[in-house]
Write an enzyme that holds these catalytic residues in place. Structure first.
Site, PDB file in Angstrom:
ATOM      1  N   CYS A 117       0.840  -1.192   0.000  1.00 50.34           N
ATOM      2  CA  CYS A 117       0.000   0.000   0.000  1.00 50.34           C
ATOM      3  C   CYS A 117       0.879   1.249   0.000  1.00 50.34           C
ATOM      4  O   CYS A 117       1.721   1.411   0.881  1.00 50.34           O
ATOM      5  CB  CYS A 117      -0.877  -0.021   1.259  1.00 50.34           C
ATOM      6  SG  CYS A 117      -1.806   1.495   1.496  1.00 50.34           S
ATOM      7  N   ASP A 134      22.952  -0.836 -16.879  1.00 48.28           N
ATOM      8  CA  ASP A 134      22.888  -2.059 -16.098  1.00 48.28           C
ATOM      9  C   ASP A 134      21.779  -2.942 -16.671  1.00 48.28           C
ATOM     10  O   ASP A 134      20.650  -2.496 -16.825  1.00 48.28           O
ATOM     11  CB  ASP A 134      22.575  -1.647 -14.650  1.00 48.28           C
ATOM     12  CG  ASP A 134      22.526  -2.828 -13.715  1.00 48.28           C
ATOM     13  OD1 ASP A 134      22.383  -3.976 -14.181  1.00 48.28           O
ATOM     14  OD2 ASP A 134      22.623  -2.595 -12.500  1.00 48.28           O
TER      15      ASP A 134
HETATM   16 ZN   LIG Z   1      -2.739   0.966   3.530  1.00 51.00          ZN
END
Ligand SMILES: [Zn+2]
Length: 409
Positions: A197, A333
Site C-alpha cells: 500500500c 545495467d
Molecule cells: Zn494501507
C-alpha cells in the site's frame, strides 16, 4: 489567441530556426535543440506559449508516446493540436512543440514522469492523464514511490482534471489529491511494483482488477470508464467496440484513456473513436521492415513492464528476434532482465542479438528457453525463412534497426 510578448516571440522564432538547422544538418528532428535555444533566451517561454491554450499532459512509465498520439488524433476533431510527436518529453521538447503550432488552441504533451510536477506548474494544464507507474531501467529508476508523492503535491490544490488508471495502485495514490479525477479501469499487466500500500506500507489484497489495503482504508476507486477485453465501457454504461489498428491489450487500455481525455475536452466517443482507429503506428513502433522477403515487425520494450506488453502483442506462431543494448538511454545495467519472466518464449524459435546479447542469453538459459545467438540483427533476420517475424528491442537497439532498415514499408 493573444500575441506573445516580443521577447518570447523572438525566442520562439530563433528556437524554430535552430530546429530547422538541426534537421538540415542531419542532427535529428531538431525538437530538443530548438526548445533549448528558445528557453535560453526566454526562461519563461513555456509558460507564455502554454498561456490561453487547452492543454493535456500525458505521463506514465509505459505507453505515453502512444497515448499522446491517440489523444492528439482524437482532438484533431476539435481543431489544430500542438504535440511533441517525437517523444521529446521534457520542457525543451514542449517549447518546441508549442512554438511550431503557435495558433493551435489545443496542446497534447507527453511528459516524462519526473518532469510532470514542473511542467504542470509552468503550464497550468487543465487536463492530466496518468496511466501506470513502474520501475524503469535500474540505474535511472529512482524511487517510484517518491515520484508518486511528487505527483500528489503537484496536483493538490489545483483545478486540474485528472484522468487516471485506477487499476494501478500507485497511480491511484499519486492522482488522488487532485480536485477532480475521472477513474479509468485500464488494467495492470505489471504488478511487481505494487504489492504494498503506498499510503501505509501494508499488504495489498487483489481480486481481479479490484485491490484494497489490508491495513488501512486505501482501496481501488470505482471507475467511470473501463476496458472490458476489446470493448470500452463509458460512464453511461454504453459499450463501444474499440477495433483499433494498434495491437495488444496495452494499446486498448491506452485507447480507453484517450477516449476519457477526449470526453474531458467535450468530444463524445462517437467522434473520437473513428480518429483512434486511424492510428497505425507510433514513432516507428509496430511498423514492419522488409529485407529479402522477411517482414520484421518492430516492438519497442524499454523496461520490465514493457517486455510483458510486447509478449502480449507478439504472435506465438512466429519466430522472434530479441535485441538488447545497454547504452545511456537503455540504462547501462542489464540486471533488470532478471525481473522479466521469459518462460512464455519456451518452445518458440528465439534469436538473440544486440550489444548485450550475452546478458540476455544467460537470462534465457536460466529460464530454460532455447535460442540461437546472432552477431547482428541482419544475421538474425537472414536466418529466418521468408515471411513474418516479430522483433522486440530496447531503445537504442530499436533505433539502430530503424536507421539501418529505413522507415516503414
Ligand atoms: Zn494501507
Amino acid at each position: 489567441m493573444t500575441q506573445l510578448p516580443l521577447r518570447a516571440q523572438l525566442a520562439s522564432a530563433l528556437g524554430r530556426s535552430a530546429a530547422t538547422l538541426s534537421r538540415m544538418t542531419g542532427r535529428g528532428d531538431g525538437s530538443v535543440i530548438g526548445g533549448r535555444v528558445g528557453l535560453l533566451l526566454e526562461p519563461d517561454l513555456l509558460r507564455k506559449l502554454a498561456h490561453d491554450r487547452k492543454l493535456a499532459l500525458v505521463s506514465a512509465t509505459n505507453g505515453k508516446t502512444t497515448t499522446t498520439r491517440l489523444i492528439t488524433s482524437a482532438l484533431l476533431e476539435l481543431g489544430e493540436v500542438a504535440t511533441n510527436a517525437f517523444g521529446a518529453n521534457m520542457p525543451a521538447g514542449h517549447v518546441s512543440a508549442l512554438s511550431q503550432h503557435k495558433g493551435a488552441p489545443i496542446g497534447v504533451l507527453e511528459v516524462d514522469e519526473k518532469y510532470l510536477p514542473e511542467v504542470l506548474d509552468t503550464t497550468g494544464a487543465g487536463v492530466v492523464c496518468l496511466m501506470n507507474l513502474s520501475r524503469d531501467q535500474m540505474d535511472r529508476a529512482g524511487e517510484i514511490w517518491q515520484l508518486a508523492q511528487k505527483w500528489r503535491r503537484a496536483l493538490s490544490g489545483r483545478p486540474t482534471h485528472v484522468i487516471a488508471n485506477c487499476d494501478d495502485p500507485l497511480v491511484t495514490w499519486g492522482a488522488s489529491t487532485a480536485a477532480k479525477v475521472t477513474w479509468v479501469s485500464g488494467g495492470q499487466r505489471w504488478k511487481e511494483d505494487s504489492w504494498c500500500c503506498p499510503e501505509c506500507g501494508g499488504p495489498l489484497d487483489r481480486k481481479d482488477t479490484f485491490w484494497a489495503c489490508r491495513e488501512c482504508t486505501f482501496h481501488r476507486p470505482e471507475p467511470q470508464w473501463a476496458l472490458d477485453d476489446e470493448v470500452a465501457v463509458d460512464p453511461r454504461g454504453q459499450r463501444w467496440m474499440l477495433d483499433i489498428q494498434l495491437p495488444g491489450q496495452a494499446n486498448r487500455s491506452n485507447a480507453v484513456m484517450a477516449l476519457a481525455v477526449a470526453d474531458a475536452f467535450g468530444l463524445p466517443v462517437e467522434r473520437a473513436l473513428p480518429r483512434l482507429r486511424e492510428v497505425t503506428s507510433v514513432a516507428g513502433r509496430y511498423t514492419t521492415v522488409e529485407r529479402d522477403g522477411r517482414h520484421a515487425r518492430l516492438l519497442l520494450s524499454k523496461n520490465p513492464a514493457g517486455w510483458l506488453e510486447a509478449f502480449d502483442v507478439a504472435d506465438p506462431q512466429l519466430p522472434i528476434i530479441l535485441s538488447v543494448n545497454a547504452q545511456g538511454p537503455d540504462g547501462r545495467d542489464t540486471s533488470w532482465l532478471w525481473d522479466v519472466d521469459y518462460r512464455i518464449l519456451r518452445g518458440r524459435p528465439v534469436f538473440v542479438t544486440g550489444e548485450r546479447r550475452l546478458d540476455l542469453a544467460l537470462r534465457l538459459d536460466a529460464a530454460d528457453v532455447s535460442f540461437l545467438l546472432c552477431g547482428t540483427f541482419t544475421e538474425a533476420l537472414a536466418m529466418q525463412p521468408p515471411g513474418r517475424v516479430d522483433v522486440i528491442a530496447n531503445y537504442t537497439a530499436f533505433q539502430q534497426i530503424r536507421s539501418e532498415f529505413g522507415r516503414a514499408v
